[in-house]
Scaffold this motif. Structure first.
Motif, mmCIF file in Angstrom:
data_model
loop_
_atom_site.group_PDB
_atom_site.id
_atom_site.type_symbol
_atom_site.label_atom_id
_atom_site.label_comp_id
_atom_site.label_asym_id
_atom_site.label_seq_id
_atom_site.Cartn_x
_atom_site.Cartn_y
_atom_site.Cartn_z
ATOM 1 N N HIS A 69 35.077 44.671 32.513
ATOM 2 C CA HIS A 69 36.295 43.301 32.725
ATOM 3 C C HIS A 69 34.713 42.164 32.478
ATOM 4 O O HIS A 69 34.395 42.184 34.044
ATOM 5 C CB HIS A 69 36.994 42.656 33.565
ATOM 6 C CG HIS A 69 37.927 42.264 33.141
ATOM 7 N ND1 HIS A 69 38.731 41.741 34.824
ATOM 8 C CD2 HIS A 69 38.695 40.978 32.973
ATOM 9 C CE1 HIS A 69 39.338 41.032 35.029
ATOM 10 N NE2 HIS A 69 39.411 40.226 33.455
ATOM 11 N N SER A 106 52.258 43.678 31.607
ATOM 12 C CA SER A 106 51.211 43.125 31.628
ATOM 13 C C SER A 106 51.360 41.633 31.439
ATOM 14 O O SER A 106 52.537 41.587 30.190
ATOM 15 C CB SER A 106 50.466 43.628 31.166
ATOM 16 O OG SER A 106 48.829 42.619 31.863
ATOM 17 N N ARG A 116 32.401 40.427 38.274
ATOM 18 C CA ARG A 116 32.914 41.144 37.325
ATOM 19 C C ARG A 116 32.318 42.357 37.172
ATOM 20 O O ARG A 116 30.922 42.355 37.828
ATOM 21 C CB ARG A 116 32.835 40.248 36.177
ATOM 22 C CG ARG A 116 33.388 39.482 36.048
ATOM 23 C CD ARG A 116 34.828 40.167 36.362
ATOM 24 N NE ARG A 116 35.869 38.104 36.272
ATOM 25 C CZ ARG A 116 37.021 38.356 36.314
ATOM 26 N NH1 ARG A 116 38.251 40.027 37.345
ATOM 27 N NH2 ARG A 116 38.166 37.441 36.271
ATOM 28 N N ASN A 149 45.166 45.872 31.549
ATOM 29 C CA ASN A 149 44.540 44.931 32.643
ATOM 30 C C ASN A 149 45.747 44.916 32.646
ATOM 31 O O ASN A 149 46.844 44.281 32.542
ATOM 32 C CB ASN A 149 44.421 43.311 31.537
ATOM 33 C CG ASN A 149 44.061 42.294 32.832
ATOM 34 O OD1 ASN A 149 45.028 42.028 33.534
ATOM 35 N ND2 ASN A 149 43.153 41.124 32.886
ATOM 36 N N ASP A 155 37.636 47.345 38.912
ATOM 37 C CA ASP A 155 37.711 48.307 37.795
ATOM 38 C C ASP A 155 38.409 49.567 37.392
ATOM 39 O O ASP A 155 37.184 50.183 38.225
ATOM 40 C CB ASP A 155 36.525 47.616 36.791
ATOM 41 C CG ASP A 155 36.404 46.448 36.023
ATOM 42 O OD1 ASP A 155 38.266 45.782 36.183
ATOM 43 O OD2 ASP A 155 35.494 45.705 36.064
ATOM 44 N N GLN A 212 42.517 47.373 34.168
ATOM 45 C CA GLN A 212 41.298 46.246 34.838
ATOM 46 C C GLN A 212 41.997 45.494 36.035
ATOM 47 O O GLN A 212 43.298 45.925 35.859
ATOM 48 C CB GLN A 212 40.870 45.230 34.064
ATOM 49 C CG GLN A 212 39.717 45.869 32.498
ATOM 50 C CD GLN A 212 40.455 46.123 31.366
ATOM 51 O OE1 GLN A 212 41.426 45.826 31.265
ATOM 52 N NE2 GLN A 212 40.204 47.785 31.067
ATOM 53 N N GLU A 213 41.780 44.247 36.810
ATOM 54 C CA GLU A 213 42.382 43.656 37.879
ATOM 55 C C GLU A 213 43.294 44.448 38.377
ATOM 56 O O GLU A 213 44.383 45.329 38.788
ATOM 57 C CB GLU A 213 43.104 42.702 36.910
ATOM 58 C CG GLU A 213 42.476 41.589 36.815
ATOM 59 C CD GLU A 213 43.358 40.469 35.920
ATOM 60 O OE1 GLU A 213 44.654 40.896 36.294
ATOM 61 O OE2 GLU A 213 42.986 40.060 35.371
ATOM 62 N N ASP A 259 38.991 43.033 44.218
ATOM 63 C CA ASP A 259 39.631 43.574 43.013
ATOM 64 C C ASP A 259 38.618 44.446 42.200
ATOM 65 O O ASP A 259 37.343 44.519 42.306
ATOM 66 C CB ASP A 259 39.604 42.238 42.127
ATOM 67 C CG ASP A 259 39.700 42.336 40.323
ATOM 68 O OD1 ASP A 259 40.705 42.679 39.992
ATOM 69 O OD2 ASP A 259 38.550 42.719 40.165
ATOM 70 N N TYR A 309 46.956 42.980 35.723
ATOM 71 C CA TYR A 309 48.028 41.803 35.571
ATOM 72 C C TYR A 309 48.417 41.383 37.157
ATOM 73 O O TYR A 309 49.414 42.091 37.552
ATOM 74 C CB TYR A 309 49.171 41.174 34.940
ATOM 75 C CG TYR A 309 49.642 39.720 34.536
ATOM 76 C CD1 TYR A 309 49.368 38.627 34.693
ATOM 77 C CD2 TYR A 309 51.066 39.380 35.218
ATOM 78 C CE1 TYR A 309 49.705 37.600 35.356
ATOM 79 C CE2 TYR A 309 51.373 38.496 35.699
ATOM 80 C CZ TYR A 309 50.243 37.282 35.863
ATOM 81 O OH TYR A 309 52.034 36.085 35.680
ATOM 82 N N VAL A 310 47.768 40.239 38.040
ATOM 83 C CA VAL A 310 48.349 40.098 38.859
ATOM 84 C C VAL A 310 49.875 39.354 39.528
ATOM 85 O O VAL A 310 50.480 39.727 40.881
ATOM 86 C CB VAL A 310 47.868 38.811 40.347
ATOM 87 C CG1 VAL A 310 47.262 37.656 39.556
ATOM 88 C CG2 VAL A 310 47.666 39.272 41.503
ATOM 89 N N SER A 340 44.340 46.015 42.423
ATOM 90 C CA SER A 340 43.608 45.587 43.467
ATOM 91 C C SER A 340 44.049 46.056 44.788
ATOM 92 O O SER A 340 45.009 47.267 44.581
ATOM 93 C CB SER A 340 44.252 44.541 44.058
ATOM 94 O OG SER A 340 44.201 43.485 42.340
#
Length: 361
Positions: A224, A351, A204, A50, A170, A110-111, A168, A52-53, A113
């Motif tokens: 996700h 992350s 998702r 993941n 995957d 994941q996440e 966003d 992470y934003v 963007s």
């Protein structure tokens, strides 16, 4: 400025800052430091992360939704500060170094963007195009690696105002030198939360690739699942989402499933998977070891990982040794101090989640 614009601007402007490449430190990889591309043909290595934003977005949304207008600006300023501390391009360097060191055949992300913003119409000199996947792939290519996009799916979309778009995804990357993709794709889950605000839809999904590695067929899935929202526990929704995936790959002989499942080993979601014949690789290979994967502090400043839950997994079915026993090794990335990297204000983690890396034989 419209107050609903602030979180979007905060999430984008400071995330676009760049830093010098990060040198992965020796000793931060445990057993995975010794993995090589020349490993036996029967070995399959995967990694899930993941990305992470970079800030506690839930806290900002909570402030904007509250009846008190006085908490909006402080929350936004704090988010901006946090985003400045958790530089995404620098963290992408760390992830690229991780992939270069471990050389997984397949990487689930994941996440991921894509962000487009133009605030010049509001008097702010901000024009940004930020593509997480393109940034990571460029860093991998700079390291001489040939990871190509096998599949992706668009999940969350946020277009709250003209000129502002956040999408966003995957995504699944494969090592083109060792993996042949026969078919691949992605889809949203049939059941999702849906529209949560004007211009904002919460979905998702999952991606898959049916591949051939060293002459053998393998199906890989990265997903996700939905997180709990505003205090609502969505364990039933996650069970439905995972049931959909399990049903789709029911006919595949060798399956490796990975991702951010957003639920714990005692959950209904986990029971859906094990009931369908999937093995939790961490539980099988490291029984008795807790193995938490989430989460670091929002500004990634914690010196030692104080994780409290295991929600990132690798599952497998049909990839096993005698008596269907899972054989191999599994470990985490981003959970020991040696994994930290230089940040703008203090050392940071790659992350807020640990990445999970597994080799199956």
């Amino acid at each position: 400025m419209n107050r609903h614009l602030y979180p979007i601007a905060a999430l984008i402007v400071l995330t676009a800052a760049c830093k010098d490449p990060f040198e992965v430190r020796a000793g931060s990889w445990n057993w995975l430091t010794e993995q090589r591309v020349s490993a036996g043909a029967s070995e399959i290595t995967v990694m899930t992360q993941n990305m992470y934003v970079g800030a506690d977005v839930d806290a900002v949304i909570g402030a904007l939704a509250s009846p008190d207008p006085n908490d909006d600006v402080p929350a936004l300023l704090f988010a901006i500060q946090t985003l400045g501390e958790t530089d995404f391009p620098a963290r992408a360097d760390a992830l690229a170094d991780a992939i270069a060191r471990v050389r997984p055949q397949v990487v689930g992300l994941q996440e991921v963007s894509v962000i487009d913003i133009d605030l010049t119409g509001l008097g702010l000199p901000v024009v940004v195009h930020l593509d997480f996947l393109a940034i990571l792939q460029a860093k991998l290519a700079a390291r001489g690696l040939h990871y190509t996009l096998a599949a992706q799916v668009q999940n969350i979309t946020a277009v709250p105002l003209p000129g502002i778009s956040l999408v966003d995804h995957d995504a699944m990357l494969v090592d083109a030198d060792r993996v042949t993709v026969g078919s691949a794709g992605g889809q949203n889950f049939a059941v999702n939360v849906g529209v949560v605000a004007p211009g904002v839809e919460l979905k998702r999904g999952w991606v898959f690739a049916r591949t051939t590695i060293a002459g053998e067929p393998y199906t890989f899935v990265s997903l996700h699942a939905e997180a709990d929202l505003a205090g609502a526990h969505l364990d039933g929704l996650r069970a439905l989402q995972l049931g959909e995936v399990v049903g789709t790959v029911a006919g595949d002989a060798r399956v490796v499933m990975m991702g951010d499942f957003n639920d714990v080993p005692t959950s209904t979601m986990h029971q859906v998977l094990t009931g369908a014949g999937f093995t939790d690789v961490w539980a099988a290979l490291r029984p008795g070891v807790i193995g938490f994967t989430c989460c670091h502090l929002p500004n990634l400043s914690d010196h030692v990982a104080d994780f409290s839950q295991r929600i990132d997994y690798v599952f497998t079915r049909g990839v096993a040794g005698p008596n269907d026993k899972v054989i191999g090794q599994i470990d985490y990335f981003g959970n020991v101090p040696a994994d930290r990297l230089a940040g703008p204000a203090h050392p940071i983690w790659p992350s807020d989640h640990a990445g999970v890396m597994a080799t199956l034989r």
